[in-house]
Design an enzyme around this catalytic site. Structure first.
Site, mmCIF file in Angstrom:
data_model
loop_
_atom_site.group_PDB
_atom_site.id
_atom_site.type_symbol
_atom_site.label_atom_id
_atom_site.label_comp_id
_atom_site.label_asym_id
_atom_site.label_seq_id
_atom_site.Cartn_x
_atom_site.Cartn_y
_atom_site.Cartn_z
ATOM 1 N N GLU A 238 9.804 -38.946 -14.673
ATOM 2 C CA GLU A 238 9.589 -40.141 -15.491
ATOM 3 C C GLU A 238 8.574 -41.114 -14.883
ATOM 4 O OE1 GLU A 238 13.588 -40.853 -18.014
ATOM 5 O OE2 GLU A 238 13.745 -41.470 -15.925
ATOM 6 N N VAL A 239 7.399 -40.627 -14.549
ATOM 7 C CA VAL A 239 6.359 -41.506 -14.013
ATOM 8 C C VAL A 239 5.596 -42.126 -15.182
ATOM 9 C CG1 VAL A 239 4.352 -41.694 -12.514
ATOM 10 C CG2 VAL A 239 6.181 -40.071 -11.959
#
EC number: 3.2.1.52
Length: 528
Positions: free
Chosen positions: A323-324
């Site tokens: 989840e960057v």
């Protein structure tokens, strides 16, 4: 006979024979008989024989014997019941635990052997295992086979068990960042994990919300990043206590320090680590993921993970990578210049550059690593022995397709997507978790062998010490059996009967497990 009829007949036979139908998870092979033996608490002993060891004691087994004695009989004394006038029942006053190799000072590993056999008959009361870890699993089974009559006498039936886990990695993720979990809660969770033969505590220590891990090399991380640097941190002593408590129960501790995203709590303690976000041509005052363009970032990570590699003895570390959010990177002119210099035209390439550098750092410390599936999806170059954890349930192709792709590429896989315990619904949601088959994908036998297990995950946005235990148990048990027992152990009615009784046994052992349906447990009303 239909499969459902077969399982119902097994259930009736087990109950009729006096078998403790709270047995959870179900063994690979078990045969129980009507014949039963009495256990007198004041007489009963555990005794071990380690064939390859000359040492006078084994702390793992010594402490397990004391633990299970207390679980079975309590710490008081029991008067010998008066059985005059009744049919004579043979007594069993000792369980011999025979271990081929000791390893009493070792830590459990992914490769640990957990097989055991248990034979209780007229001639013997014997638990045999190649390792102390298998002996621990057998002791748990033995404890669940002991039952108590209405008059208060303890019995165990003539039984033969041959057992081993289907998957070696049977995990439970605890999130201690969104809400701090007191040390005692973590230790109690390890106890309950041992009751259902789970083998890995995945400790998601830090995240955006807080940084409760007290680093010796960088103390400002917890001083400025925790909720409270006095009351809401885990000291080096706390970490050692968790690891040793887990070791004595045959449980590995897999520590996760997730980067480059989920790192807002890192920023106050390490100025310059996070990427400054921009609004137009000026900094906005907010920050995004770890800054991958600075040498200082990798110097910090090198020192920090050297400490982590020493603090956590397991061969594997979990390095996150999920989840960057690229929004902040996209807004920062220095990041744009760095990408141009490197020839990157995609932020996934920048993310891959960071993660690849981090993996090289950790590999240099002789550590293996686990990463979330985005690392694989973004085609980061990783070592062949990397373990990829599948968590995204909302994927358009489905999580089993992801497992298929990972194993086809030759990587080992962990499955978590269908086992998010923080998601709750009204009703028996454990049945959906129980129905999952981790190998339900198209693949060769070799590819399916790369699925090494899975994890139940308890994320902490809405969970703290007030509601963790009933939300975990007995639902986590559904995952535990799916990862331990044979794939043929699938009948939901048979599982419901046993899991309901196992829930009552958890209550008796002090675990405030929530009910599965209507009904009651006698243990609800016992004084503690």
């Amino acid at each position: 006979m239909a499969a459902s009829e077969l399982w119902f007949s097994l259930l009736l036979a087990a109950a009729f024979a006096g078998l403790a139908t709270a047995l959870w998870p179900w063994p690979q092979y078990i045969q129980s008989y009507h014949r039963r033996y009495t256990l007198y608490p004041n007489n009963f002993q555990f005794r071990y024989h380690v064939s390859s060891a000359a040492q006078p004691g084994c702390v793992v087994l010594d402490e397990a014997f004391q633990r299970y004695r207390n679980l079975l009989f309590g710490s008081g004394s029991w008067p010998r019941p008066n059985l005059s006038g009744k049919r004579r029942v043979l007594e069993k006053n000792m369980l011999i635990v025979s271990v081929t190799t000791a390893g009493c000072n070792d830590f459990p590993t992914l490769e640990s052997v957990e097989n055991y056999t248990l034979n209780i008959n007229d001639d013997q009361c014997l638990l045999q295992s190649q390792s102390i870890w298998g002996a621990l699993r057998g002791l748990e089974t033995f404890s669940q086979l002991v039952w108590r009559s209405a008059e208060g006498t303890f019995f165990i039936n003539k039984t033969k068990v041959e057992d081993y886990p289907r998957f070696p990695h049977r995990g439970l993720l605890l999130d201690t960042s969104r809400h701090y979990l007191p040390l005692s809660v973590i230790l109690d969770t390890l106890d309950a994990m041992a009751y259902s033969k789970l083998s890995v505590l995945h400790w998601h220590l830090v995240d955006d919300s807080s940084f409760p891990y007290e680093s010796l090399a960088f103390p400002e991380l917890s001083r400025k990043g925790s909720y409270n640097p006095v009351t809401h941190i885990y000291t080096a002593h706390d970490v050692k206590e968790v690891i040793e408590h887990a070791r004595l129960r045959g449980i590995r501790v897999l520590a996760e320090f997730d980067t480059p995203g989920h790192t807002l709590s890192w920023g106050p303690g390490i100025p310059g680590l996070l990427t400054p976000c921009y609004s137009g041509t000026e900094p906005s005052g907010t920050f995004g993921p770890v800054n991958p363009s600075l040498n200082n970032t990798y110097e910090f990570m090198s020192t920090f993970f050297l400490e982590i590699s020493s603090a956590f003895p397991d061969f594997y570390l979990h390095l996150g990578g999920d989840e960057v959010d690229f929004t902040c990177w996209r807004s920062n002119p220095d990041i744009q210049k760095f990408m141009k210099k490197k020839g990157f035209d995609d932020f996934k390439q920048l993310e891959s550059f960071y993660i690849q550098t981090l993996l090289n750092i950790v590999s240099a410390y002789d550590k293996g690593y686990v990463v979330w599936q985005e690392v694989f999806d973004n085609k980061v170059k990783v070592r062949p022995d990397t373990i990829i954890q599948v968590w995204r349930e909302e994927m358009p192709v489905g999580y089993m397709k992801e497992v298929e792709a990972i194993t086809k590429a030759g990587f080992r896989a962990l499955l978590s997507a269908p086992w998010y315990l923080n998601h709750i619904t009204y009703g028996p949601d454990w049945k959906d978790m129980y129905a999952v088959e981790p190998l339900a994908f198209d693949g060769t036998a070799k590819e399916k062998s790369l699925v090494i297990g899975g994890e139940a995950c308890m994320w902490g946005e809405y969970v703290d010490s007030t509601n963790l235990v009933p939300r975990l148990w007995p639902r986590a048990g559904a995952v535990a059996e799916r990862l331990w027992s044979s794939n043929s152990t699938r009948n939901v009615d048979f599982a419901f009967s046993r899991l309901s009784r196992f829930r009552c046994e958890l209550l008796r052992r002090g675990v405030q497990a929530q009910p599965l349906s209507i009904g009651y447990c006698e243990q609800e009303f016992e004084e503690t």
